[in-house]
Design a protein around this motif. Structure first.
Motif, PDB file in Angstrom:
ATOM      1  N   PRO A  68       1.100 -31.219 -14.994  1.00  0.00           N
ATOM      2  CA  PRO A  68       1.464 -32.260 -15.961  1.00  0.00           C
ATOM      3  C   PRO A  68       1.360 -33.674 -15.386  1.00  0.00           C
ATOM      4  O   PRO A  68       0.925 -34.599 -16.086  1.00  0.00           O
ATOM      5  CB  PRO A  68       2.912 -31.902 -16.311  1.00  0.00           C
ATOM      6  CG  PRO A  68       2.983 -30.426 -16.140  1.00  0.00           C
ATOM      7  CD  PRO A  68       2.106 -30.127 -14.956  1.00  0.00           C
ATOM      8  N   GLU A  69       1.702 -33.826 -14.108  1.00  0.00           N
ATOM      9  CA  GLU A  69       1.651 -35.169 -13.514  1.00  0.00           C
ATOM     10  C   GLU A  69       0.224 -35.705 -13.369  1.00  0.00           C
ATOM     11  O   GLU A  69       0.023 -36.910 -13.179  1.00  0.00           O
ATOM     12  CB  GLU A  69       2.366 -35.196 -12.157  1.00  0.00           C
ATOM     13  CG  GLU A  69       1.900 -34.144 -11.178  1.00  0.00           C
ATOM     14  CD  GLU A  69       2.764 -32.894 -11.191  1.00  0.00           C
ATOM     15  OE1 GLU A  69       2.996 -32.334 -10.103  1.00  0.00           O
ATOM     16  OE2 GLU A  69       3.195 -32.480 -12.294  1.00  0.00           O
ATOM     17  N   PRO A 125      -1.982 -29.038 -27.470  1.00  0.00           N
ATOM     18  CA  PRO A 125      -0.778 -28.400 -26.916  1.00  0.00           C
ATOM     19  C   PRO A 125      -0.639 -28.475 -25.407  1.00  0.00           C
ATOM     20  O   PRO A 125       0.272 -27.861 -24.842  1.00  0.00           O
ATOM     21  CB  PRO A 125      -0.937 -26.947 -27.352  1.00  0.00           C
ATOM     22  CG  PRO A 125      -2.415 -26.740 -27.348  1.00  0.00           C
ATOM     23  CD  PRO A 125      -2.997 -28.022 -27.843  1.00  0.00           C
ATOM     24  N   TYR A 126      -1.525 -29.160 -24.726  1.00  0.00           N
ATOM     25  CA  TYR A 126      -1.395 -29.358 -23.292  1.00  0.00           C
ATOM     26  C   TYR A 126      -0.366 -30.458 -23.030  1.00  0.00           C
ATOM     27  O   TYR A 126       0.052 -31.161 -23.957  1.00  0.00           O
ATOM     28  CB  TYR A 126      -2.768 -29.664 -22.690  1.00  0.00           C
ATOM     29  CG  TYR A 126      -3.769 -28.569 -23.019  1.00  0.00           C
ATOM     30  CD1 TYR A 126      -3.723 -27.345 -22.371  1.00  0.00           C
ATOM     31  CD2 TYR A 126      -4.712 -28.738 -24.027  1.00  0.00           C
ATOM     32  CE1 TYR A 126      -4.599 -26.322 -22.689  1.00  0.00           C
ATOM     33  CE2 TYR A 126      -5.596 -27.714 -24.365  1.00  0.00           C
ATOM     34  CZ  TYR A 126      -5.545 -26.513 -23.685  1.00  0.00           C
ATOM     35  OH  TYR A 126      -6.400 -25.495 -24.031  1.00  0.00           O
ATOM     36  N   PRO A 127       0.046 -30.667 -21.763  1.00  0.00           N
ATOM     37  CA  PRO A 127       1.188 -31.580 -21.528  1.00  0.00           C
ATOM     38  C   PRO A 127       1.001 -33.018 -21.973  1.00  0.00           C
ATOM     39  O   PRO A 127       1.972 -33.719 -22.257  1.00  0.00           O
ATOM     40  CB  PRO A 127       1.355 -31.495 -19.985  1.00  0.00           C
ATOM     41  CG  PRO A 127       0.859 -30.136 -19.637  1.00  0.00           C
ATOM     42  CD  PRO A 127      -0.308 -29.911 -20.553  1.00  0.00           C
ATOM     43  N   GLY A 128      -0.247 -33.515 -22.064  1.00  0.00           N
ATOM     44  CA  GLY A 128      -0.471 -34.871 -22.566  1.00  0.00           C
ATOM     45  C   GLY A 128      -0.581 -35.902 -21.466  1.00  0.00           C
ATOM     46  O   GLY A 128      -0.096 -35.725 -20.348  1.00  0.00           O
ATOM     47  N   ALA A 129      -1.243 -37.018 -21.798  1.00  0.00           N
ATOM     48  CA  ALA A 129      -1.341 -38.152 -20.880  1.00  0.00           C
ATOM     49  C   ALA A 129      -0.106 -39.022 -21.059  1.00  0.00           C
ATOM     50  O   ALA A 129       0.561 -38.999 -22.088  1.00  0.00           O
ATOM     51  CB  ALA A 129      -2.598 -38.948 -21.167  1.00  0.00           C
ATOM     52  N   PHE A 130       0.197 -39.815 -20.012  1.00  0.00           N
ATOM     53  CA  PHE A 130       1.386 -40.667 -20.090  1.00  0.00           C
ATOM     54  C   PHE A 130       1.195 -41.891 -19.211  1.00  0.00           C
ATOM     55  O   PHE A 130       0.313 -41.933 -18.351  1.00  0.00           O
ATOM     56  CB  PHE A 130       2.631 -39.893 -19.656  1.00  0.00           C
ATOM     57  CG  PHE A 130       2.652 -39.511 -18.198  1.00  0.00           C
ATOM     58  CD1 PHE A 130       3.282 -40.301 -17.250  1.00  0.00           C
ATOM     59  CD2 PHE A 130       2.030 -38.342 -17.774  1.00  0.00           C
ATOM     60  CE1 PHE A 130       3.285 -39.955 -15.920  1.00  0.00           C
ATOM     61  CE2 PHE A 130       2.017 -37.976 -16.430  1.00  0.00           C
ATOM     62  CZ  PHE A 130       2.649 -38.792 -15.498  1.00  0.00           C
ATOM     63  N   THR A 131       2.040 -42.895 -19.431  1.00  0.00           N
ATOM     64  CA  THR A 131       2.061 -44.082 -18.589  1.00  0.00           C
ATOM     65  C   THR A 131       3.502 -44.520 -18.408  1.00  0.00           C
ATOM     66  O   THR A 131       4.398 -44.076 -19.136  1.00  0.00           O
ATOM     67  CB  THR A 131       1.214 -45.209 -19.211  1.00  0.00           C
ATOM     68  OG1 THR A 131       1.090 -46.272 -18.283  1.00  0.00           O
ATOM     69  CG2 THR A 131       1.848 -45.704 -20.505  1.00  0.00           C
ATOM     70  N   LEU A 132       3.729 -45.382 -17.444  1.00  0.00           N
ATOM     71  CA  LEU A 132       5.073 -45.871 -17.142  1.00  0.00           C
ATOM     72  C   LEU A 132       5.108 -47.379 -17.329  1.00  0.00           C
ATOM     73  O   LEU A 132       4.128 -48.047 -17.022  1.00  0.00           O
ATOM     74  CB  LEU A 132       5.463 -45.522 -15.705  1.00  0.00           C
ATOM     75  CG  LEU A 132       5.468 -44.031 -15.349  1.00  0.00           C
ATOM     76  CD1 LEU A 132       5.740 -43.832 -13.872  1.00  0.00           C
ATOM     77  CD2 LEU A 132       6.502 -43.308 -16.190  1.00  0.00           C
ATOM     78  N   ASP A 168      -4.369 -44.083 -15.185  1.00  0.00           N
ATOM     79  CA  ASP A 168      -4.677 -45.130 -14.212  1.00  0.00           C
ATOM     80  C   ASP A 168      -5.395 -46.240 -14.965  1.00  0.00           C
ATOM     81  O   ASP A 168      -6.575 -46.128 -15.302  1.00  0.00           O
ATOM     82  CB  ASP A 168      -5.558 -44.551 -13.101  1.00  0.00           C
ATOM     83  CG  ASP A 168      -5.961 -45.604 -12.070  1.00  0.00           C
ATOM     84  OD1 ASP A 168      -5.610 -46.793 -12.248  1.00  0.00           O
ATOM     85  OD2 ASP A 168      -6.658 -45.228 -11.099  1.00  0.00           O
ATOM     86  N   TRP A 169      -4.674 -47.334 -15.210  1.00  0.00           N
ATOM     87  CA  TRP A 169      -5.223 -48.397 -16.046  1.00  0.00           C
ATOM     88  C   TRP A 169      -6.324 -49.207 -15.366  1.00  0.00           C
ATOM     89  O   TRP A 169      -6.948 -50.067 -16.001  1.00  0.00           O
ATOM     90  CB  TRP A 169      -4.105 -49.324 -16.505  1.00  0.00           C
ATOM     91  CG  TRP A 169      -3.149 -48.649 -17.435  1.00  0.00           C
ATOM     92  CD1 TRP A 169      -1.892 -48.216 -17.148  1.00  0.00           C
ATOM     93  CD2 TRP A 169      -3.379 -48.299 -18.806  1.00  0.00           C
ATOM     94  NE1 TRP A 169      -1.319 -47.615 -18.245  1.00  0.00           N
ATOM     95  CE2 TRP A 169      -2.211 -47.659 -19.279  1.00  0.00           C
ATOM     96  CE3 TRP A 169      -4.465 -48.456 -19.679  1.00  0.00           C
ATOM     97  CZ2 TRP A 169      -2.094 -47.182 -20.578  1.00  0.00           C
ATOM     98  CZ3 TRP A 169      -4.355 -47.986 -20.980  1.00  0.00           C
ATOM     99  CH2 TRP A 169      -3.174 -47.355 -21.415  1.00  0.00           C
TER     100      TRP A 169
END
Length: 242
Positions: free
Chosen positions: A211-212, A235-242, A217-218
């Motif tokens: 998942p991580e 249904p996979y964990p998905g992309a994310f940003t902080l 990476d912008w």
């Protein structure tokens, strides 16, 4: 297809996921003797968006086992006593060892979700989308001790659109796998299937994803980020940003 009245070929199937169910249905319709299915227990904590092989086996009255290790000597002995002609593996998640692969008299075949020799290894559909491919597919190949390296007996292509998610593509790959098996099965059962050696220098191997690994990476180009987002979308964990 074999005559059901005359000792049909006996097969042992290692299967999971909707891919497993659809390909088991192909075998079942063909009239082969599915002597045993080895699958994984359905995990209630997993986001299971796919069909259950265990449920399908129960509906058909076919024996099914969910061992933690398919290479356990007791299971190898049990399968040996069945005198299988063929093994088939459809999205089963564990590798089969040498003792198991030595059992089927007429060969062991695995269905992989890419156009081998490209994207050998784990989560090939996700990797194809993440890498910006415009096509992928399904390949039926001989099982060997090293993953996804055996001779190819059938292959079907599917397109990847510029905005397709991995889930969109996976649904096409399921259908491609079903077509590939259906088309080559008569020749396999008759001992006439053409085997084509893979040129591994023309492919690549990919590992599993966590998942991580969906962290954006912008500093990357917009197209790379777009491919990551659609390649790990639900249904996979998905992309994310902080």
């Amino acid at each position: 297809m074999p005559d059901k009245a005359k000792n049909p070929p006996r097969v042992v199937v290692f299967a999971y996921h909707s891919v497993g169910v659809r390909c088991l249905e192909v075998l079942h319709r063909s009239g082969v003797d599915i002597a045993l299915i080895v699958t994984h227990p359905d995990d209630p904590s997993e986001n299971r968006w796919f069909d259950s092989v265990a449920e399908w086996a129960a509906q058909q009255g076919i024996p099914a086992l969910t061992p933690p290790n398919p290479n356990d000597p007791a299971l190898v002995e049990r399968i040996s006593a069945l005198h299988p002609d063929f093994f088939f593996s459809f999205y089963y998640r564990q590798m089969l060892g040498a003792d198991l692969l030595a059992l089927p008299k007429r060969g062991a075949y695995n269905l992989h979700g890419s156009l081998l020799p490209r994207y050998r290894g784990r989560v090939p559909v996700n990797w194809a989308v993440i890498c910006g491919e415009t096509e992928t597919g399904a390949t039926l190949h001989v099982m060997t001790l090293k993953p996804d390296q055996g001779d190819i007996v059938a292959q079907e292509k599917v397109p990847i659109g510029p905005d397709d998610t991995a889930h969109d593509v996976f649904l096409r790959v399921i259908e491609a796998g079903e077509r590939a098996l259906s088309q080559v099965l008569p020749a396999l059962l008759a001992g006439k299937a053409v085997h084509r050696r893979q040129d591994l220098s023309q492919g690549n191997y990919c590992g599993g994803r966590r998942p991580e690994d969906g962290k954006i990476d912008w500093s990357q180009p917009a197209q790379v980020i777009h491919n990551l987002v659609r390649g790990v979308a639900p249904p996979y964990p998905g992309a994310f940003t902080l």
